[in-house]
Design a protein around this motif. Structure first.
Motif: not given
Length: 69
Positions: A1-3, A28-30, A49-50
């Motif tokens: 996960m990235t912030t 999608d992905g958030v 990745g999404k």
């Protein structure tokens, strides 16, 4: 996960917060999107990745809120 935090031009109404959070939350992905009204920042946690930071930025801007940083 990235912030990542996105700095917006000053927000003028609380309904702006709901609009941005709702739209980003459907991407999608958030995983989480939180708008800080006082500082006009959006903090997004997402699976890079999404979805990319540029896609999130583009979504915010398509809603009519320019991202300045």
């Amino acid at each position: 996960m990235t912030t990542k935090k996105f700095q917006l031009e000053p927000l003028t109404c609380p309904s702006c917060i709901a609009k941005i959070e709702r739209k980003l939350g459907k991407m999608d992905g958030v995983e989480e999107a939180k708008v800080m009204f006082n500082s006009s920042k959006v903090k997004a946690t997402f699976n890079d990745g999404k979805v990319t930071a540029d896609e999130i930025k583009g979504t915010i801007e398509k809603l009519g809120y320019p991202v300045i940083a």
